[in-house]
Scaffold this motif. Structure first.
Motif, PDB file in Angstrom:
ATOM      1  N   ARG A 254       5.248  36.949 -37.341  1.00  0.00           N
ATOM      2  CA  ARG A 254       5.967  38.753 -37.706  1.00  0.00           C
ATOM      3  C   ARG A 254       7.191  38.685 -37.182  1.00  0.00           C
ATOM      4  O   ARG A 254       7.941  39.703 -37.609  1.00  0.00           O
ATOM      5  N   ARG A 255       7.312  37.913 -36.436  1.00  0.00           N
ATOM      6  CA  ARG A 255       8.905  37.946 -35.747  1.00  0.00           C
ATOM      7  C   ARG A 255       9.752  37.909 -36.867  1.00  0.00           C
ATOM      8  O   ARG A 255      11.453  38.100 -36.553  1.00  0.00           O
ATOM      9  N   GLU A 256       9.424  37.412 -37.532  1.00  0.00           N
ATOM     10  CA  GLU A 256      10.812  37.395 -39.666  1.00  0.00           C
ATOM     11  C   GLU A 256      10.469  38.253 -40.027  1.00  0.00           C
ATOM     12  O   GLU A 256      11.782  38.422 -40.705  1.00  0.00           O
ATOM     13  N   PHE A 257       9.911  39.286 -39.424  1.00  0.00           N
ATOM     14  CA  PHE A 257       9.987  40.805 -40.759  1.00  0.00           C
ATOM     15  C   PHE A 257      10.604  42.083 -39.552  1.00  0.00           C
ATOM     16  O   PHE A 257      10.322  41.238 -38.241  1.00  0.00           O
ATOM     17  N   ASP A 258      11.060  42.522 -39.570  1.00  0.00           N
ATOM     18  CA  ASP A 258      11.609  43.921 -38.874  1.00  0.00           C
ATOM     19  C   ASP A 258      10.783  45.364 -39.969  1.00  0.00           C
ATOM     20  O   ASP A 258      11.206  46.679 -39.779  1.00  0.00           O
ATOM     21  N   HIS A 259      10.324  45.845 -40.489  1.00  0.00           N
ATOM     22  CA  HIS A 259       9.264  46.683 -41.362  1.00  0.00           C
ATOM     23  C   HIS A 259       8.858  47.647 -40.878  1.00  0.00           C
ATOM     24  O   HIS A 259       7.982  48.464 -41.147  1.00  0.00           O
ATOM     25  N   TRP A 260       8.732  46.886 -39.594  1.00  0.00           N
ATOM     26  CA  TRP A 260       7.330  47.342 -38.639  1.00  0.00           C
ATOM     27  C   TRP A 260       6.976  48.907 -37.756  1.00  0.00           C
ATOM     28  O   TRP A 260       8.156  49.681 -37.891  1.00  0.00           O
ATOM     29  N   GLY A 261       6.093  49.840 -37.958  1.00  0.00           N
ATOM     30  CA  GLY A 261       6.582  50.743 -36.993  1.00  0.00           C
ATOM     31  C   GLY A 261       6.011  51.986 -38.372  1.00  0.00           C
ATOM     32  O   GLY A 261       5.598  52.051 -38.935  1.00  0.00           O
ATOM     33  N   ARG A 262       6.383  53.457 -37.617  1.00  0.00           N
ATOM     34  CA  ARG A 262       6.395  54.367 -38.900  1.00  0.00           C
ATOM     35  C   ARG A 262       7.014  54.808 -39.749  1.00  0.00           C
ATOM     36  O   ARG A 262       7.913  53.852 -40.248  1.00  0.00           O
ATOM     37  N   LEU A 263       5.484  54.703 -41.105  1.00  0.00           N
ATOM     38  CA  LEU A 263       6.687  55.228 -42.307  1.00  0.00           C
ATOM     39  C   LEU A 263       7.704  56.352 -41.998  1.00  0.00           C
ATOM     40  O   LEU A 263       7.380  57.117 -41.529  1.00  0.00           O
ATOM     41  N   PRO A 264       8.622  55.357 -43.492  1.00  0.00           N
ATOM     42  CA  PRO A 264       9.592  56.414 -43.548  1.00  0.00           C
ATOM     43  C   PRO A 264       8.865  57.594 -44.064  1.00  0.00           C
ATOM     44  O   PRO A 264       8.396  57.615 -44.530  1.00  0.00           O
ATOM     45  N   ASP A 265       9.893  58.711 -44.203  1.00  0.00           N
ATOM     46  CA  ASP A 265       9.233  60.150 -45.222  1.00  0.00           C
ATOM     47  C   ASP A 265       9.604  59.557 -46.843  1.00  0.00           C
ATOM     48  O   ASP A 265      10.183  58.862 -46.633  1.00  0.00           O
ATOM     49  N   ALA A 266       7.937  59.871 -47.441  1.00  0.00           N
ATOM     50  CA  ALA A 266       8.152  59.201 -48.946  1.00  0.00           C
ATOM     51  C   ALA A 266       9.734  59.614 -49.454  1.00  0.00           C
ATOM     52  O   ALA A 266       9.830  58.859 -50.770  1.00  0.00           O
ATOM     53  N   ALA A 271      15.502  54.298 -46.787  1.00  0.00           N
ATOM     54  CA  ALA A 271      15.091  53.838 -45.700  1.00  0.00           C
ATOM     55  C   ALA A 271      13.086  53.485 -46.743  1.00  0.00           C
ATOM     56  O   ALA A 271      13.228  52.346 -45.678  1.00  0.00           O
ATOM     57  N   MET A 272      12.619  54.097 -47.698  1.00  0.00           N
ATOM     58  CA  MET A 272      11.509  53.273 -47.907  1.00  0.00           C
ATOM     59  C   MET A 272      11.776  52.434 -48.804  1.00  0.00           C
ATOM     60  O   MET A 272      10.604  51.299 -48.732  1.00  0.00           O
ATOM     61  N   ALA A 273      13.107  52.176 -49.279  1.00  0.00           N
ATOM     62  CA  ALA A 273      13.591  50.956 -50.143  1.00  0.00           C
ATOM     63  C   ALA A 273      13.347  49.510 -49.183  1.00  0.00           C
ATOM     64  O   ALA A 273      13.077  48.203 -48.695  1.00  0.00           O
ATOM     65  N   GLY A 274      14.126  49.804 -47.392  1.00  0.00           N
ATOM     66  CA  GLY A 274      14.154  49.254 -46.103  1.00  0.00           C
ATOM     67  C   GLY A 274      12.451  48.304 -46.397  1.00  0.00           C
ATOM     68  O   GLY A 274      12.192  47.386 -45.798  1.00  0.00           O
ATOM     69  N   PHE A 275      11.336  49.255 -45.687  1.00  0.00           N
ATOM     70  CA  PHE A 275       9.983  48.796 -45.767  1.00  0.00           C
ATOM     71  C   PHE A 275       9.220  48.232 -46.931  1.00  0.00           C
ATOM     72  O   PHE A 275       8.620  46.973 -46.033  1.00  0.00           O
ATOM     73  N   TYR A 276       9.701  48.483 -48.389  1.00  0.00           N
ATOM     74  CA  TYR A 276       9.283  47.584 -49.439  1.00  0.00           C
ATOM     75  C   TYR A 276       9.728  46.554 -49.544  1.00  0.00           C
ATOM     76  O   TYR A 276       8.586  45.019 -49.065  1.00  0.00           O
ATOM     77  N   ARG A 277      11.038  46.695 -49.141  1.00  0.00           N
ATOM     78  CA  ARG A 277      11.672  45.136 -48.220  1.00  0.00           C
ATOM     79  C   ARG A 277      10.931  43.974 -47.878  1.00  0.00           C
ATOM     80  O   ARG A 277      10.326  42.538 -47.705  1.00  0.00           O
ATOM     81  N   GLY A 278      10.463  44.057 -46.950  1.00  0.00           N
ATOM     82  CA  GLY A 278       9.862  43.827 -45.475  1.00  0.00           C
ATOM     83  C   GLY A 278       8.324  43.566 -46.267  1.00  0.00           C
ATOM     84  O   GLY A 278       7.945  42.174 -46.056  1.00  0.00           O
ATOM     85  N   ALA A 279       8.075  44.359 -46.437  1.00  0.00           N
ATOM     86  CA  ALA A 279       6.598  44.603 -46.514  1.00  0.00           C
ATOM     87  C   ALA A 279       6.032  43.225 -48.399  1.00  0.00           C
ATOM     88  O   ALA A 279       5.099  42.432 -47.787  1.00  0.00           O
ATOM     89  N   ARG A 280       6.965  43.361 -49.053  1.00  0.00           N
ATOM     90  CA  ARG A 280       6.560  41.846 -50.371  1.00  0.00           C
ATOM     91  C   ARG A 280       6.821  40.708 -49.679  1.00  0.00           C
ATOM     92  O   ARG A 280       6.827  40.084 -50.514  1.00  0.00           O
ATOM     93  N   ALA A 281       8.209  40.798 -48.818  1.00  0.00           N
ATOM     94  CA  ALA A 281       8.805  39.688 -48.596  1.00  0.00           C
ATOM     95  C   ALA A 281       7.783  38.893 -47.465  1.00  0.00           C
ATOM     96  O   ALA A 281       6.647  37.768 -47.909  1.00  0.00           O
ATOM     97  N   MET A 282       6.797  39.680 -46.746  1.00  0.00           N
ATOM     98  CA  MET A 282       5.375  39.258 -45.816  1.00  0.00           C
ATOM     99  C   MET A 282       4.317  38.883 -47.145  1.00  0.00           C
ATOM    100  O   MET A 282       3.867  37.675 -47.280  1.00  0.00           O
TER     101      MET A 282
END
Ligand code: NAP
Length: 421
Positions: A254-266, A271-282
């Motif tokens: 999990r240290r290879e990713f940094d999209h952790w924590g609360r979701l940005p506002d929808a 900011a949501m694109a940042g979350f999706y980048r991390g989650a999709r890479a995982m």
């Protein structure tokens, strides 16, 4: 003449109950990091009531719930019990253990003085209305975690349980091996097999957060046992190796990713694109491990706020995220679109019922899963081991302490037979 207090490991005559005992005690004026909160004190041995059993504790397992008890957060368990009218101004933790039945109260069934037992952490009132009608102890209003919400847990020479918490100790195991799996094992078991419609089936990919932790190490084995495909998340390479040895198909750091924590506002597209980048890479790493574009049908959650958005996103359509804790925080954000558009299930799960506890004891007894004891220390180390857990710097698997057992590797009540194992 009966002594009023025995030293740790000094065995009284079977059935003779001294007036006092050594215990690892938390008090409100010490609330804080476990190494500060937990101190050895001498307290009175509790009185055995109807249906109750006093157990001479040989070894006790270390669990996260007494990190919370030490901190006094999110619940001050001492104040909570006092609100129910209980007099004690201290807490003796310990939600699992192994030992010898020393005294029984009126109406006790199924155990007798001298039995070697392992103890479950689930307490409830069998005659309560919601148990009669709903029938699921962990969800009952009278359901409590023994040695966390209730007092007189296994971090003392004697602990107080109900008869239904006692299971025959697997004879092949030492006291400490028997003491360390009864909380994490049954909790993971219920998460994986306790929610009809979403029990693990052969071939199911299962994503397991904290794969090298107490829950994770038990979950990896349970998933493998039924032909599922465990994928473990860890925070370093050594923990990854541990998970692979237990049966994980692959591991994700999990240290290879940094999209952790609360979701940005929808509405915040960037900011949501940042979350999706991390989650999709995982998600791509999961596909790499599986060798096909498949998502986990079940996600075993307990890490909470940091990871829940990713869990819900990565879970397969029609799959389940099953959650029993919130180590990183309690504000678990869910993008509801992923939940309803893909018919995903978000399921809370807490402890286990008597059948589930018993089934895990049998699996361990038959050697189908291992207790995964990594560390066993002495009674004075209870605070230190909880501190390591609090700092997430503890070794993989489950931890235990010797209480009255004089030496590691023993399974008898008397003086130990031999040297170190
Ligand atoms: N409700 C119940 O019945 C029940 C029963 C047992 C446990 N629990 C709860 O479940 C949680 C875990 O218990 P445990 O015994 O498995 O503890 P544990 O042995 O400490 O393992 C937890 C693992 O979680 C991982 N982790 C820690 N912080 C994380 C974060 N921010 N993001 C992702 N992963 C993180 C760590 O692995 P890496 O650092 O390697 O990723 C750690 O090894 C605790 O909160 C506990 O209170 C609830």
């Amino acid at each position: 003449m009966t002594k009023s207090l025995y030293a740790l490991g000094e065995v009284p005559p079977l059935g003779e109950v001294p007036r006092q005992m050594h215990a690892s005690v938390i008090r409100q004026d010490r609330f804080g990091p476990p190494k500060q909160a937990m101190r050895t004190e001498v307290v009175d041995v509790p009185t055995v009531g109807p249906g109750q059993v006093l157990v001479y504790v040989m070894a006790a397992g270390i669990n996260y719930n007494n990190v919370w008890a030490s901190l006094g957060q999110p619940v001050d368990v001492i104040a909570m019990r006092q609100r129910f009218g209980l007099p004690e101004d201290f807490h003796i933790g310990g939600s699992e253990g192994s030992g010898v039945v020393w005294a029984v109260g009126d109406g006790v069934r199924g155990v007798q003085v001298g039995d070697h037992v392992v103890l479950s952490g689930g307490q409830w009132e069998p005659a309560s209305a919601d148990l009669r009608y709903v029938g699921d102890p962990p969800a009952a209003s009278t359901g409590f975690a023994w040695g966390y919400e209730t007092n007189y847990g296994s971090f003392a020479q004697y602990c107080l349980v109900y008869d239904y918490q006692c299971y025959p100790k697997p004879a092949r195991l030492s006291w400490e091996d028997s003491a360390c799996f009864m909380l994490t094992g049954p909790t993971a078991y219920r998460q994986l097999f306790g929610w009809p419609g979403h029990t693990v089936r052969p071939g199911d990919p299962v994503l397991i957060w904290g794969g090298a932790g107490g829950l994770g190490s038990m979950a990896i084995q349970l998933v493998r046992m039924v032909g599922g495909i465990p994928i473990a998340v860890v925070s370093d390479a050594a923990r990854g190796d541990y998970c692979r040895r237990l049966g994980a198909e692959g591991v994700i750091n999990r240290r290879e990713f940094d999209h952790w924590g609360r979701l940005p506002d929808a509405d915040d597209a960037e900011a949501m694109a940042g979350f999706y980048r991390g989650a999709r890479a995982m998600g791509k790493q999961i596909w790499g491990i599986l060798g096909e574009r498949k998502s986990p049908r079940i996600v075993l959650e307990h890490s909470g706020e940091d990871t829940l958005p990713t869990s819900v996103y990565l879970c397969a359509s029609g799959g389940m995220v099953v959650l029993c804790g919130g180590t990183s925080g309690y504000n678990g954000d869910v993008d509801l679109r992923h939940l309803w558009m893909r018919s995903k299930r978000l399921q809370g799960s807490h402890g286990a019922n008597a059948r589930e506890f018993g089934e895990v004891v049998r699996l361990v007894d038959r050697g189908l899963i291992q207790p995964c004891l990594s560390v066993c220390e002495g009674f004075e180390d209870i605070g230190r081991l909880h501190q390591l857990m609090h700092e997430n710097s503890h070794p993989p698997g489950n931890m235990a302490v010797l209480v009255n057992a004089a030496q590691r590797g023993t399974a008898t009540l008397g003086p130990p037979a031999g040297g170190d194992r």
